[in-house]
Every structure is written in structure tokens, then in C-alpha cells.
Design a protein around this motif. Structure first.
Motif: not given
Lengths: 248, 366
Positions: B261, B263-270
Motif C-alpha cells: 500500500q 509502495e503503490a501510493a509512493s509510485a503514484m507520486g503522493l
């Protein structure tokens, strides 16, 4: 379709986990619009390598330049790179507390400051492209694995990324669902997206890849166009790997 | 070839429907279960009957003064009715009771709607109850401005004081707890050590000694002439103490969120704060609702400890009323009433949390 402009450049890149040398002298140049498939035995560093591209993993020496931005400790640059690089994970990593539509609009609204209405229109457009607009109001927990992965792809596309990274997108799926995800990926490849896919789907590699990269022990062992890679592998390690995954 | 004809629907057999069916399915499905059910029913009746008799049937509901209860074998509820204003308002000036009434009505109005799914303005009401409501209440209860007579905190008491302590404790401990929990998981050593130190310090001392410190010791260390309100000191003590507990509950939730979770949020640029606010905390807090409400309930009941530093909460006033010689032999009534007050609020919190959990349930996790 492949231009000469460089989307990703890795120069003498090394990475360690503590004392363990995971990635050794990686040199890779990916042109804009190029589709690359990365394969290799587990533990060979494939996932770690593509995770370095959006800095989910940090590299210690060498350079990684994405869209002309060099990745360093500078958080601003990392954010800039992440805005342009979409990623799909083996376990989808959808946000379970948000609906499919909210999963897709989160990035555009909070990272790109898009108005909510516009973000929803964009999201519906991409959900249609991955052929599940009717699931927009559901929660990820109510969808099948294949549907979840397609939502994850749509979620990344909503940020209109220049580069897409796929980290074993079909490994956690039932055989019947692999095709629906690969179809979406093939379509994306045909539209000219720059793609790096870690996958063992050799059919997919043959169909869309411009280049196939084989990794072992943290090194790039061999890279070639798919035709030569599969029919005429040069390295013994590659031959053994291919005989194992195709032989069964 | 025969034509297919659907058979008509028949009513289910009588024995599986209605009351009889329910009894059969739940109380007497097998011989052993029947025996257990009968024994349980016997015990319930033997123990419940006297309680019902005492509370309702033989209880005294009308009349004046202690004499009305002299002959009764049941509860003397007119004692509670007689002292109800004291229990609720404490020693607040009687001609100013309306100020507490207004606060209480506002409290009910701002939290009541959260129990109804269909209520349309939940968001604004919730914001009101967390921002405007405390400010309005403070000026109303304390007075001293807007032409209202000033009522010093020594005169605040009763159930209204209990609610005030609990409200401030709950509303302040949750956000402080969240910040501490995030801090304890921070990668910055200074922030992490500070949060660990803070949490372990407050968690390691009993609340009663925190209150003693706040009321007796603290003034000794403060410079002469500098003194702040005893109630305020108690409030700060309770808040600090409970936020340490809250932090650990929330940290449990944070640790249960899979790294994917993040990682997905980081990968999105948040960025960090957006990740926490939009992705991690909504999931983590939902996971630990039972733990959070547990802490709230503990906090609510712990407010009775302010008795030992001389603040008169509802329990303290009940005790005082019992010892008052005007009414004789009313201990049980007093303590039952006090227990009922606490039970009512704690049970409401528990029901609300269950409702919230059902509402936030979003299908199976990955």
C-alpha cells in the motif's frame, strides 16, 4: 515508433542490501516508445532493477536518469519522476478502502490537482479501455484478480505516465485471468507506451517486445530482440533458463 | 413430451416458522441443548426476578422525601429524582443551569445524527461538533463574557463535568495519538526517540499519580504567582495519558497495513502526508476501531479518578448524596444510578463503533 530519445538511462548502476550486492554494474538505455521484457530466475534482481526506476528502491552508485531527471536523494526530483512513471505490481496493491473509481481518481486529484469531475471523466475513459467501466462503483475486494489488475493498470494510466513499469503483473493470477490482463498490456504496447515488463509470459514477449533482457545474479546476462533471443540464445545460462520455462 | 409445469409454492411447515420455529431452532434443537436451555432459563428467572422486582415492581416512583420510602422493599427512585439536578449540574449556580442545558442539547444534536444513516449533513455537523461546539460550550459554561456571569471551575461538577472531561479527552487524545504513532514509526531519529520517550513515560505511570502530580506537585515547581486552573491541569494530564495509549493502538493498525500500500501510493507520486491521510490512516484507523473505542471507554470511566484531586464528578456527588443524613439507606440506588449513567454512555460508544465498522466494511481484503 521507437524514437532515439532516451526515456531511461542506467549507467554503471550498483545496489546493495547491506553487504549483499543485488545489482551489479547495470547499464541499460531505454528509448522512448521502446517495449522491454525482463526475465530471469527468481532472485536475479529483475524486480529490484525496475523498482529503482521510480525509486521504490535506492541505488548506491552509478546513475539513473529518467526523462532527463537524474534520481538522487532530492525528494522533489523523485516526485517529478514518479509523476511520469506508472507502475503495476504483482499483487495489484489497489487501495481496498476506496472504490474502483476513487482508486483511479486519487492520483490525478491529489498529485496533478485535477478537478474531481474531470478526473472522474478521465478515469471512466481508462476503465472503459480496460473493459470494466461497469465495476467503477465496486470495491477492489469485490473483484476477481484479473479485474483488479486491470483496475491497477487503469489507475496508473490515469496519471498519463510516459513510462509504465510492470512487476510480474500476471504471476498472482489464475491461468484464465492472465489473458485478459495481457490483452490490455498488448493494446497499450501497440499504442506506443514506453514499457518495462518483468514477466515470464514468453508469448507476450514474442508478440510485443522490442528487446528481451535476461538477468541472473544481479547482472544483465544477455539482451537481444525477441526473435534472436528465443531462437538463438548466446549465453549458456540463458539457454538453460529458456529450456526450463519452455520445456515444461 | 410432457409440458414442464412449475409446482406451486407451498407454505413452510408450521414447526419451522414464527415463534415455535425459533424456539425449536435455537433453544431445543437437541436433547442436550434442551437441558442446557432449561437450566439457563431457570437461573435467569431465579436471579432476574428479584432484580426486576427491586428495580421496577416494588420500587417507589412517587412521593415526597425519605418517609415515602420507609415501607418500600424496592428501590427508592424518588431519591434519585430529588438529587438529579445535583448529579447532573453539580454545584453550578441553579439560576445558570440553562447554560449547561444548552451545551448538553448541542452535544446531543451534534452526535445524535451520526447514528442515522440517512441524515444528509453529517460532515458539517461533525465539523461543528469538533470546532465550534467546544468553543461555544467553553464560553457558555465558563461565562465572564457576553454578559454572562463568570462561573469558576470549582463550581463545575456532576455528570456535566464527567462529559466535559471525556469529551475533551477523546477529541484531543485521538489526533495527538495519531501524530505520536506516526512519529514512533518515523525514520528521523530525533522525532522517533521523542515519541517513544513520551509514550513510554506516560504509559508507565498510573493515571492516579498523573493526576496527583498535576494537582499537588506541579504547583510546587511553578514560579510564584504562576498558577493555572486545576481542571485544566487534570484535563492535560488525562489527555497526555490517553494519547500515549491511543498512539500504541494506532501503531498496531499502521503495522497491519501491507507494504504494498505504501509502495503503490509512493509510485503514484503522493507525498508522505498525503499518503498517510488518503491511503494509510483510513485503513489503519478502520482496523483498530475496536481498540480505539476500548481506549475511549476506558478514558470515560477513568474520569472518575478526578475525585481524588477534589473535582466533583457524578460519582463523587452520588457518594456525597448517599452520606447525606436526609436520605437513609439509599447506597444501592445511588451506585446503581451512577453505574447506569456510565453504562449508558459507554454502551452508546460501543454501538456506534459497531455501526461504523459495518459501514466501513468494503468486502474482502486482497
Amino acid at each position: 515508433m521507437t524514437s532515439n530519445q532516451s526515456a531511461i538511462q542506467m549507467v554503471d548502476m550498483n545496489k546493495w542490501y547491506g553487504d549483499f550486492h543485488v545489482l551489479k554494474d547495470i547499464n541499460l538505455n531505454v528509448a522512448e516508445g521502446e517495449r522491454i521484457v525482463i526475465c530471469g530466475p527468481s532472485g536475479s534482481g529483475k524486480s529490484t532493477m525496475i523498482r529503482c526506476i521510480n525509486r521504490l528502491e535506492e541505488h548506491q552508485t552509478g546513475q539513473i536518469i529518467v526523462n532527463g531527471i537524474e534520481l538522487t536523494d532530492d525528494l522533489k526530483r523523485i516526485d517529478e519522476v514518479r509523476k511520469e512513471v506508472g507502475m503495476c505490481f504483482q499483487h495489484f496493491n489497489l487501495f481496498p478502502h476506496l472504490t474502483v473509481l476513487e482508486n483511479c481518481t486519487l492520483g490525478p486529484i491529489w498529485v496533478r490537482n485535477m478537478p474531481k469531475k474531470e478526473a472522474e471523466d478521465v478515469a471512466m475513459q481508462y476503465l472503459e479501455r480496460v473493459k470494466i467501466p461497469e465495476q467503477a462503483g465496486k470495491f477492489p475486494g469485490q473483484l476477481s484478480g484479473g479485474q483488479q489488475q486491470r483496475v491497477a493498470i487503469a489507475r496508473s494510466l490515469c496519471m498519463s505516465p510516459k513510462i509504465m513499469l510492470f512487476d510480474e503483473p500476471t504471476s498472482a493470477l489464475d491461468p484464465e485471468m492472465i489473458k485478459e490482463v495481457l490483452d490490455v498490456m498488448v493494446e497499450l504496447a501497440n499504442e506506443g507506451m514506453t514499457m518495462l515488463c518483468v514477466t515470464h509470459e514468453m508469448g507476450f514477449a514474442k508478440m510485443v517486445a522490442d528487446r528481451v533482457i535476461f538477468m541472473d545474479m544481479g547482472q544483465i546476462v544477455e539482451e537481444n530482440n525477441p526473435h534472436d533471443f528465443f531462437d538463438n540464445p548466446q549465453n549458456d545460462r540463458t539457454k538453460m533458463f529458456l529450456s526450463q520455462i519452455i520445456g515444461h | 413430451m410432457n409440458d414442464f409445469k412449475a409446482l406451486p409454492d407451498l407454505p413452510a411447515p408450521n414447526a419451522t416458522r414464527g415463534l415455535v420455529g425459533w424456539f425449536k431452532a435455537n433453544l431445543f434443537p437437541s436433547p442436550v441443548n434442551s437441558v442446557v436451555s432449561l437450566i439457563a432459563i431457570y437461573f435467569i428467572i431465579t436471579f432476574l426476578a428479584p432484580v426486576v422486582d427491586w428495580v421496577l415492581i416494588s420500587a417507589v416512583w412517587t412521593g415526597e422525601g425519605n418517609a415515602a420510602c420507609a415501607e418500600a422493599t424496592g428501590a427508592c427512585w424518588i431519591f434519585i429524582a430529588d438529587r438529579l439536578p445535583i448529579f447532573f449540574y453539580g454545584i453550578y449556580p441553579p439560576d445558570q443551569y440553562w447554560r449547561l442545558d444548552v451545551c448538553f442539547i448541542l452535544l446531543v444534536l451534534s452526535f445524535g445524527p451520526q447514528f442515522f444513516d440517512k441524515f444528509p449533513y453529517k460532515g458539517p455537523v461533525a465539523i461543528f461538533s469538533l470546532t465550534a461546539f467546544p468553543v461555544i460550550s467553553f464560553f457558555l459554561i465558563s461565562g465572564g463574557s457576553f454578559g454572562l456571569e463568570h462561573v469558576p471551575t470549582e463550581k463545575w461538577g456532576g455528570l456535566s463535568l464527567t462529559l466535559l472531561l471525556a469529551y475533551v479527552g477523546i477529541v484531543a487524545a485521538l489526533p495527538i495519538g495519531i501524530v505520536l504513532a506516526l512519529g514512533r514509526r518515523s525514520e528521523m531519529p530525533v522525532i522517533r526517540s521523542f515519541c517513544i520517550g513520551f509514550i513510554e513515560l506516560w504509559r508507565g505511570v498510573p493515571l492516579i499519580s498523573v493526576l496527583f502530580m498535576a494537582s499537588v506537585m506541579l504547583p510546587l515547581f511553578l514560579p510564584d504567582g504562576m498558577n493555572f486552573d486545576k481542571l485544566l491541569r487534570a484535563l492535560i494530564g488525562i489527555t497526555m495519558f490517553q494519547s500515549a495509549y491511543m498512539a500504541e493502538v494506532i501503531r498496531g493498525g499502521l503495522q497491519a497495513i501491507p507494504s504494498g500500500q505504501y509502495e503503490a501510493a509512493s509510485a503514484m507520486g503522493l507525498g508522505y502526508w498525503k499518503q498517510m491521510r488518503l491511503v494509510i490512516l483510513p485503513q489503519a484507523l478502520k482496523l483498530v476501531i475496536p481498540g480505539i473505542v476500548n481506549t475511549f471507554i476506558a478514558l470515560f470511566k477513568d474520569t472518575t479518578l478526578v475525585l481524588i484531586i477534589g473535582l466533583l464528578d457524578v460519582l463523587a456527588l452520588v457518594q456525597a448524596a448517599i452520606e447525606d443524613p436526609v436520605w437513609k439507606a439509599v447506597e444501592t440506588e445511588g451506585y446503581v444510578f451512577a453505574a447506569f449513567c456510565f453504562w449508558l454512555f459507554c454502551f452508546s460508544m460501543s454501538r456506534y463503533s459497531q455501526k461504523l465498522e459495518r459501514k466501513l466494511h468494503t468486502g474482502h481484503k486482497r
